[in-house]
Every structure is written in structure tokens, then in C-alpha cells.
Design a protein around this motif. Sequence first.
Motif, mmCIF file in Angstrom:
data_model
loop_
_atom_site.group_PDB
_atom_site.id
_atom_site.type_symbol
_atom_site.label_atom_id
_atom_site.label_comp_id
_atom_site.label_asym_id
_atom_site.label_seq_id
_atom_site.Cartn_x
_atom_site.Cartn_y
_atom_site.Cartn_z
ATOM 1 N N GLY A 49 2.059 3.476 27.619
ATOM 2 C CA GLY A 49 1.502 4.380 25.869
ATOM 3 C C GLY A 49 2.051 4.958 24.656
ATOM 4 N N SER A 50 2.572 5.295 25.455
ATOM 5 C CA SER A 50 3.485 7.209 24.671
ATOM 6 C C SER A 50 2.638 7.850 24.675
ATOM 7 C CB SER A 50 4.336 6.457 23.562
ATOM 8 O OG SER A 50 3.700 5.823 22.249
ATOM 9 N N ARG A 92 15.664 5.905 27.149
ATOM 10 C CA ARG A 92 15.363 4.373 26.510
ATOM 11 C C ARG A 92 14.952 4.117 28.058
ATOM 12 N NH1 ARG A 92 18.125 1.799 22.267
ATOM 13 N NH2 ARG A 92 19.221 3.630 21.151
ATOM 14 N N ALA A 93 15.831 4.433 29.224
ATOM 15 C CA ALA A 93 15.109 3.800 30.006
ATOM 16 C C ALA A 93 13.642 4.414 31.201
ATOM 17 C CB ALA A 93 15.869 4.174 31.205
ATOM 18 N N ALA A 94 13.460 5.225 30.809
ATOM 19 C CA ALA A 94 12.102 6.007 30.649
ATOM 20 C C ALA A 94 11.039 5.276 29.773
ATOM 21 C CB ALA A 94 12.199 7.629 30.445
ATOM 22 N N ASN A 95 11.837 4.676 28.931
ATOM 23 C CA ASN A 95 10.485 4.536 28.374
ATOM 24 C C ASN A 95 9.666 2.927 28.313
ATOM 25 O OD1 ASN A 95 8.681 6.164 26.557
ATOM 26 N ND2 ASN A 95 10.510 5.679 24.924
ATOM 27 N N ILE A 96 11.160 2.192 28.848
ATOM 28 C CA ILE A 96 10.696 0.746 29.370
ATOM 29 C C ILE A 96 10.268 0.655 30.391
ATOM 30 C CG2 ILE A 96 12.625 -1.384 30.087
ATOM 31 C CD1 ILE A 96 14.596 -0.398 27.613
ATOM 32 N N LEU A 97 10.366 1.599 31.933
ATOM 33 C CA LEU A 97 9.915 1.643 32.540
ATOM 34 C C LEU A 97 8.375 2.117 32.862
ATOM 35 C CD1 LEU A 97 12.728 3.752 34.483
ATOM 36 C CD2 LEU A 97 11.280 1.336 35.246
ATOM 37 N N ALA A 98 8.257 2.931 31.916
ATOM 38 C CA ALA A 98 6.945 2.495 31.300
ATOM 39 C C ALA A 98 5.754 1.686 30.453
ATOM 40 C CB ALA A 98 6.450 3.747 30.443
ATOM 41 N N GLY A 99 6.289 1.096 30.195
ATOM 42 C CA GLY A 99 5.895 0.097 28.884
ATOM 43 C C GLY A 99 6.119 -0.573 27.902
ATOM 44 N N ASN A 100 6.545 0.542 27.333
ATOM 45 C CA ASN A 100 6.939 1.198 25.952
ATOM 46 C C ASN A 100 7.828 0.808 25.181
ATOM 47 O OD1 ASN A 100 4.341 3.054 26.542
ATOM 48 N ND2 ASN A 100 6.011 4.573 27.218
ATOM 49 N N LEU A 101 8.305 0.855 23.549
ATOM 50 C CA LEU A 101 9.145 0.540 22.727
ATOM 51 C C LEU A 101 10.165 2.051 23.451
ATOM 52 C CD1 LEU A 101 7.618 -0.273 20.432
ATOM 53 C CD2 LEU A 101 8.046 -1.787 21.303
#
Length: 337
Positions: free
Chosen positions: A119-120, A40-49
Motif C-alpha cells: 500500500g506504500s 523495484r523488487a521491494a515494491n513488487i514483492l509488497a504488491g505495490n507499483l
Amino acid sequence: MTGGILIQQPGNSVVTDLGRTRGPRFGLPVNGALDQYSARAANILAGNLDNDPLVEVTALDFRMKATTDILIAVTGAPLTVTVGGRPATQWEPVSVRAGETVSLRGIHRGLRAYIAVHGSIEAETLLGSVAPDTVVGFGLQLKEGTSLLTRKSVGPVRQPYFDLPLFRLGLERPSMDSNLLVDVTDGPDVAGFGTSGDLLFTSEYTVSGRSNHIGLRLGGELPERTSNGEVLSRGVPVGAVEVPSREELLVLHRGRGVTAGYPVLAVVTSAGLDVLAQARPGDKVRFRKTTVAEATAAHRRSRAQLETLRESVNTVFGLLGIGCRPQWQDLPVAACS
């Protein structure tokens, strides 16, 4: 604008997400990232859901090349990250230029790292999830030469003054020691163990090399069930601490089957599962009893911390124009005089 990454050294890596929550109703495990907090933290830090596809790297070194400008975040087990040969920081957004290689090396504490790309990543889904499932043979195991399509490209973002770090978002990193303390609540069969059940909290267990995403096997002194009643097959939760009639405890993880017939002495909390996701063979595990109320409160504190991080990322990305036009403006000369 889309982009891409090319896998150069896959190690042991897959594309995953937070799991197939619709799976259990159809008899499929939930699967997904074993360390849910780090994912979760990785996605949040990348600006993702939170649930966007990302790469999970287990134990071995990993290397990939960006074929367009991208923004990534690396979390999870402590390791050495380099971008284009330059040292980069974990648990912060990192700008990668087209043609640069991202290397992850030297996982020596913890076991799993996560790479999220702004952007995933495009990947096939099953029941709404990209999470690999070894039972049905679904999922994207990365190999040398695998090309992944990213949904967005981000131009280089770099602090122009004195080469200072651009991002310092201050997220608390989980501790990853070789001596692990794991919280559990009572399981449905705790009464059947009598005083023998206390061994779970007074003994130390060793993580077996036969552990995997289905379950962790722990060697040590086993509690003995005093009840003679037969345990019928039934639904079991992720985190169930089972006591088979063998030499090891079994803690079911996200790849577990949805039913089982061993007695369940305890259930690992969601925070405890994140700890066990980073357990290496040979690591020592001790269990600590907690209540459902305390476990729920700890889970809410963790989620609140991630929500605070999300707000910080949204603010910083907005000011820098990542994903939109910059919101900052240069001060007029008169304002500076």
C-alpha cells in the motif's frame, strides 16, 4: 484501511522512490533510489507499483514499529532482519503484526537496503516524486519518533502447518561482493584520451569515503586526456565517468547536477549503476567495456525478470486475498474421497 509505522532507530534512512524524472527539464537532479533494481523488487514483492514511496536505509542499523498489521518486503544489501524478534527473510513478503518491531542490522556487504510496505507510504511530493533533493532542501529524512502513514493494512498472513515459509518466490538476488565489476559504454570524449583511455579497463580503482548520492569518487591510475580542446559545460547523463584533473575518477550518480564541464570518458550502464549503488568505501572497482546494444539487452533481461516476479506475486496475493477476497476454495468432501 490505513495504518502506520513509527521510526525507533532511523540510522541513515529516507523515504524515496525511483526518482524525479521531470526534474532535469527544470534543472533538478533525478535523484531517487540509488539501487533501482532492489527498490523495484521491494515494491513488487509488497504488491505495490514500482515507483511507490519506500524507505532507503544506508549503512547503519534501522528499527521501526508497526502500529497496525502490515506486509513488508526488504531487499538490497544482505543483512539480518527480525520481526518481533523472529528471524525474517529478505527478498520475500513478510507479515508484521501491530505492535511488532522490525529490525535491520549488520549491513556488512553492500551499502543500501530497501523496505517497501504493502500500500506504500504517504509522503509529500515535488514534481511528482518524494525523492529527497539536497540542492533544494526537499525530502523526508527519517528521525527517531517519525510516524509514517501507510495506505493499507494487511491482516496476519502465516503458513499454519509446521511453520513452513509461506512465500518462496525465487527472485535472483544480485551479487554484492567487495570486488565490483561495472559495465560501461564509450563516453562522448573517449577519442580525446587516445590509448590512455585503456587504463580505465586495465586498472583497479578504490571507492573513496567522500562518495555520496551525487557521485562516487574512485582512487587509482587516471587516464590522461591528450586533446587540448576546451570542454564546455553541457548536459551530462547519470553514470558519466568524468576525469577531472585531480587524483580521482568521478562517476556521476542520480544526485548529479544536470550540466558539467569535465571530459566524459565512459558512461556506466543502468545495471552497472545498481552495482555502484552498493559500493562501500574501500571496495575495489574494475570497469568492463560493453556496447549500447549489449547494455540494452541486459536491461531488458533484468526488467523481464521483475515482470515474472510481478506475475507470481499477483497470483499468490490473489489466492491469499491480500488486497482482495481470497480466490482459493476448500475442496468439497466428495472431491477428497
